[in-house]
Write a protein that holds these residues in place. Structure first.
Motif, PDB file in Angstrom:
ATOM      1  N   LYS A  92       0.813  -1.220   0.000  1.00  0.00           N
ATOM      2  CA  LYS A  92       0.000   0.000   0.000  1.00  0.00           C
ATOM      3  C   LYS A  92       0.844   1.266   0.000  1.00  0.00           C
ATOM      4  N   GLU A  93       2.069   1.184   0.497  1.00  0.00           N
ATOM      5  CA  GLU A  93       2.919   2.371   0.605  1.00  0.00           C
ATOM      6  C   GLU A  93       3.884   2.542  -0.568  1.00  0.00           C
ATOM      7  N   ILE A  94       3.783   1.695  -1.566  1.00  0.00           N
ATOM      8  CA  ILE A  94       4.672   1.822  -2.721  1.00  0.00           C
ATOM      9  C   ILE A  94       4.316   3.096  -3.480  1.00  0.00           C
ATOM     10  N   ASP A  95       5.303   3.939  -3.670  1.00  0.00           N
ATOM     11  CA  ASP A  95       5.141   5.185  -4.425  1.00  0.00           C
ATOM     12  C   ASP A  95       6.071   5.139  -5.637  1.00  0.00           C
ATOM     13  N   PRO A  96       5.512   5.032  -6.839  1.00  0.00           N
ATOM     14  CA  PRO A  96       6.350   4.948  -8.040  1.00  0.00           C
ATOM     15  C   PRO A  96       7.242   6.170  -8.248  1.00  0.00           C
ATOM     16  N   GLY A 104       7.780   4.516 -18.018  1.00  0.00           N
ATOM     17  CA  GLY A 104       7.157   3.207 -18.220  1.00  0.00           C
ATOM     18  C   GLY A 104       7.297   2.318 -17.001  1.00  0.00           C
ATOM     19  N   THR A 105       8.468   2.327 -16.398  1.00  0.00           N
ATOM     20  CA  THR A 105       8.682   1.525 -15.184  1.00  0.00           C
ATOM     21  C   THR A 105       7.855   2.066 -14.031  1.00  0.00           C
ATOM     22  N   GLN A 106       7.752   3.386 -13.912  1.00  0.00           N
ATOM     23  CA  GLN A 106       6.926   3.967 -12.850  1.00  0.00           C
ATOM     24  C   GLN A 106       5.465   3.565 -13.023  1.00  0.00           C
ATOM     25  N   ARG A 107       4.995   3.557 -14.255  1.00  0.00           N
ATOM     26  CA  ARG A 107       3.604   3.142 -14.494  1.00  0.00           C
ATOM     27  C   ARG A 107       3.414   1.649 -14.211  1.00  0.00           C
ATOM     28  N   ALA A 108       4.423   0.836 -14.518  1.00  0.00           N
ATOM     29  CA  ALA A 108       4.340  -0.595 -14.217  1.00  0.00           C
ATOM     30  C   ALA A 108       4.310  -0.831 -12.707  1.00  0.00           C
ATOM     31  N   ILE A 109       5.076  -0.048 -11.957  1.00  0.00           N
ATOM     32  CA  ILE A 109       5.080  -0.148 -10.487  1.00  0.00           C
ATOM     33  C   ILE A 109       3.695   0.197  -9.944  1.00  0.00           C
ATOM     34  N   ALA A 110       3.126   1.283 -10.443  1.00  0.00           N
ATOM     35  CA  ALA A 110       1.779   1.682 -10.008  1.00  0.00           C
ATOM     36  C   ALA A 110       0.754   0.625 -10.400  1.00  0.00           C
ATOM     37  N   ASN A 111       0.917   0.025 -11.573  1.00  0.00           N
ATOM     38  CA  ASN A 111      -0.002  -1.014 -12.031  1.00  0.00           C
ATOM     39  C   ASN A 111       0.096  -2.246 -11.142  1.00  0.00           C
ATOM     40  N   ALA A 112       1.308  -2.629 -10.734  1.00  0.00           N
ATOM     41  CA  ALA A 112       1.482  -3.781  -9.839  1.00  0.00           C
ATOM     42  C   ALA A 112       0.802  -3.527  -8.501  1.00  0.00           C
ATOM     43  N   ARG A 113       1.009  -2.337  -7.939  1.00  0.00           N
ATOM     44  CA  ARG A 113       0.373  -1.979  -6.666  1.00  0.00           C
ATOM     45  C   ARG A 113      -1.147  -2.006  -6.801  1.00  0.00           C
ATOM     46  N   ASP A 114      -1.664  -1.365  -7.844  1.00  0.00           N
ATOM     47  CA  ASP A 114      -3.112  -1.302  -8.040  1.00  0.00           C
ATOM     48  C   ASP A 114      -3.708  -2.682  -8.305  1.00  0.00           C
TER      49      ASP A 114
END
Length: 168
Positions: A92-96, A104-114
């Motif tokens: 829950k605390e992951i901030d891309p 692209g990697t930041q969006r993938a990080i947010a996608n994994a969290r979501d």
């Protein structure tokens, strides 16, 4: 002139297919390795002409990141590498934005969290749009819905009849 060009295209196609298969095998191997140790959150970002990314986070029983892997690149030569930036953090605390990396990697990080939070809530994660759908959505947003649909000329009437019961 035709046959050398055809042979070159065939060789390029076979090489691309072989490298794509190796990349898919790398994905499967990495996922299986992480999955043996616990839950895995996966996020992806597809791009047509810029770097795409896939991120996998191994999670413990309290939903903290134990290990991370990422693959990003334009070609089929990309492979998974360690990504320890979020080790020890709850999902829950992951901030891309906390990591200096490409968009692209930041969006993938947010996608994994979501995706993980969506699955925890009991829902099904939404697939990110493909590069072609991104273009279609942009054009649609600029053009808008200017065409009007014709109004229906007939009305639909629904008649519900009650079944007779024993009391009738």
């Amino acid at each position: 002139m035709f046959w050398p060009v055809l042979a070159t295209v065939a060789i390029i196609y076979v090489c691309n297919a072989t490298l794509a298969i190796r990349q898919m095998r790398n994905f499967s191997t990495t996922y299986i390795l992480l999955r043996k140790h616990g839950k895995v959150a996966i996020g992806k970002q597809k791009n047509a002409l810029s770097r795409g990314a896939i991120v996998m986070f191994l999670l413990d029983d309290s939903d903290r990141v134990v290990a991370g892997r990422r693959m990003n690149g334009i070609t089929v030569l990309a492979r998974f590498r360690d990504f320890p930036a979020f080790d020890g953090l709850p999902v829950k605390e992951i901030d891309p934005e906390a990591v200096r990396t490409d968009r692209g990697t930041q969006r993938a990080i947010a996608n994994a969290r979501d995706n993980f939070l969506t699955v925890q809530a009991g829902d099904v994660p939404v697939e990110p749009p493909t590069p072609l759908m991104k273009v279609v959505n942009r054009v649609d947003a600029k053009v808008g819905h200017s065409r009007k649909r014709p109004a229906a000329t007939t009305q639909h009437i629904v008649i519900c009849r009650r079944r007779p019961t024993a009391a009738d």
